[in-house]
Design a protein around this motif. Structure first.
Motif, PDB file in Angstrom:
ATOM      1  N   LYS A  26       0.856  -1.186   0.000  1.00 24.98           N
ATOM      2  CA  LYS A  26       0.000   0.000   0.000  1.00 24.98           C
ATOM      3  C   LYS A  26       0.893   1.237   0.000  1.00 24.98           C
ATOM      4  O   LYS A  26       1.949   1.246   0.623  1.00 24.98           O
ATOM      5  N   SER A  33       6.087   2.506   0.104  1.00 29.12           N
ATOM      6  CA  SER A  33       5.170   1.354   0.127  1.00 29.12           C
ATOM      7  C   SER A  33       5.465   0.464   1.332  1.00 29.12           C
ATOM      8  O   SER A  33       6.630   0.181   1.629  1.00 29.12           O
ATOM      9  N   ASP A  71      -7.998   0.751   2.605  1.00 29.65           N
ATOM     10  CA  ASP A  71      -8.495   1.548   1.490  1.00 29.65           C
ATOM     11  C   ASP A  71      -7.426   2.457   0.884  1.00 29.65           C
ATOM     12  O   ASP A  71      -7.713   3.177  -0.069  1.00 29.65           O
ATOM     13  N   PRO A  73      -4.268   3.444  -1.450  1.00 24.16           N
ATOM     14  CA  PRO A  73      -4.008   2.923  -2.797  1.00 24.16           C
ATOM     15  C   PRO A  73      -3.003   1.770  -2.782  1.00 24.16           C
ATOM     16  O   PRO A  73      -2.021   1.800  -2.044  1.00 24.16           O
ATOM     17  N   THR A  74      -3.290   0.756  -3.583  1.00 20.77           N
ATOM     18  CA  THR A  74      -2.392  -0.388  -3.725  1.00 20.77           C
ATOM     19  C   THR A  74      -1.281  -0.027  -4.703  1.00 20.77           C
ATOM     20  O   THR A  74      -1.521   0.637  -5.706  1.00 20.77           O
ATOM     21  N   ASP A  75      -0.074  -0.474  -4.394  1.00 14.37           N
ATOM     22  CA  ASP A  75       1.066  -0.237  -5.285  1.00 14.37           C
ATOM     23  C   ASP A  75       0.966  -1.243  -6.444  1.00 14.37           C
ATOM     24  O   ASP A  75       1.558  -2.317  -6.407  1.00 14.37           O
ATOM     25  N   THR A  76       0.190  -0.877  -7.456  1.00 12.09           N
ATOM     26  CA  THR A  76      -0.056  -1.790  -8.579  1.00 12.09           C
ATOM     27  C   THR A  76       1.210  -2.035  -9.395  1.00 12.09           C
ATOM     28  O   THR A  76       1.359  -3.101  -9.987  1.00 12.09           O
TER      29      THR A  76
END
Length: 190
Positions: A26, A33, A71, A73-76
């Motif tokens: 995250k 992250s 909730d 942001p995910t480290d895509t």
């Protein structure tokens, strides 16, 4: 976060490799992250639960009222590097929960729910010792999930399966009765 060549990217707090379950990376406002488990622990022990301080640079990340760390942001980019698809992990009280959706073609296969206990309430003396090594942590326990018939019919694959079974049953019954009726008709004539 830059990683040396040949090593899996890992959370700088717990040193566990990132994955798409409880160690989902995250991103905080400072662009560092961390895994969702470490951020959940941090959010539970922080006096002001709406503000998280980055463990590396101490820059605050403000959470909306009632917004859990899951909730964030995910480290895509990190998950893409690891060739993983993100899963939705939620924080319920002092537990992280993951609902595993099986990607098989079995229509009635139930999803599994995994939970990870984040420890006892502050000040209570129950539970495992806090200095437990990461390798000695208990694995998530699957909890069976039961669906009602209404929830099953919301699944489009299940609906197609149910309609096909109804058609096959109707055609089978029609054939059986037509064969029986034909035999009765022929025997009755002779």
């Amino acid at each position: 976060m830059a990683e040396p060549q040949g090593r899996e990217p890992e959370c700088p707090v717990c040193w566990n490799p990132f994955n798409n379950t409880f160690h989902t990376p995250k991103v905080l406002d400072c662009c560092h992250s961390f895994c969702v488990e470490c951020l959940a622990h941090l959010s539970l022990v922080t006096p002001a639960r709406r503000r998280l301080l980055c463990p590396l640079c101490r820059q605050p990340t403000v959470l909306a009222s009632g917004q859990p760390v899951t909730d964030l942001p995910t480290d895509t980019a990190m998950l893409t590097l690891l060739r993983l698809e993100p899963h939705h992990v939620i924080l319920e009280g002092r537990q992280l929960c993951l609902k595993d959706q099986p990607k098989s073609r079995y229509f009635l296969r139930q999803p599994r729910v995994y939970t990870l206990d984040l420890g006892p309430e502050p000040g209570s003396q129950t539970g495992p010792p806090q200095d437990m090594a990461p390798s000695a942590r208990p694995m998530p326990v699957p909890i069976p999930s039961h669906y009602s018939l209404r929830e099953c019919f919301r699944n489009p694959q299940f609906r197609i399966f149910a309609y096909l079974m109804a058609v096959i049953l109707s055609v089978s019954l029609l054939l059986i009765f037509s064969i029986f009726w034909t035999k009765q008709f022929l025997w009755g004539m002779g």
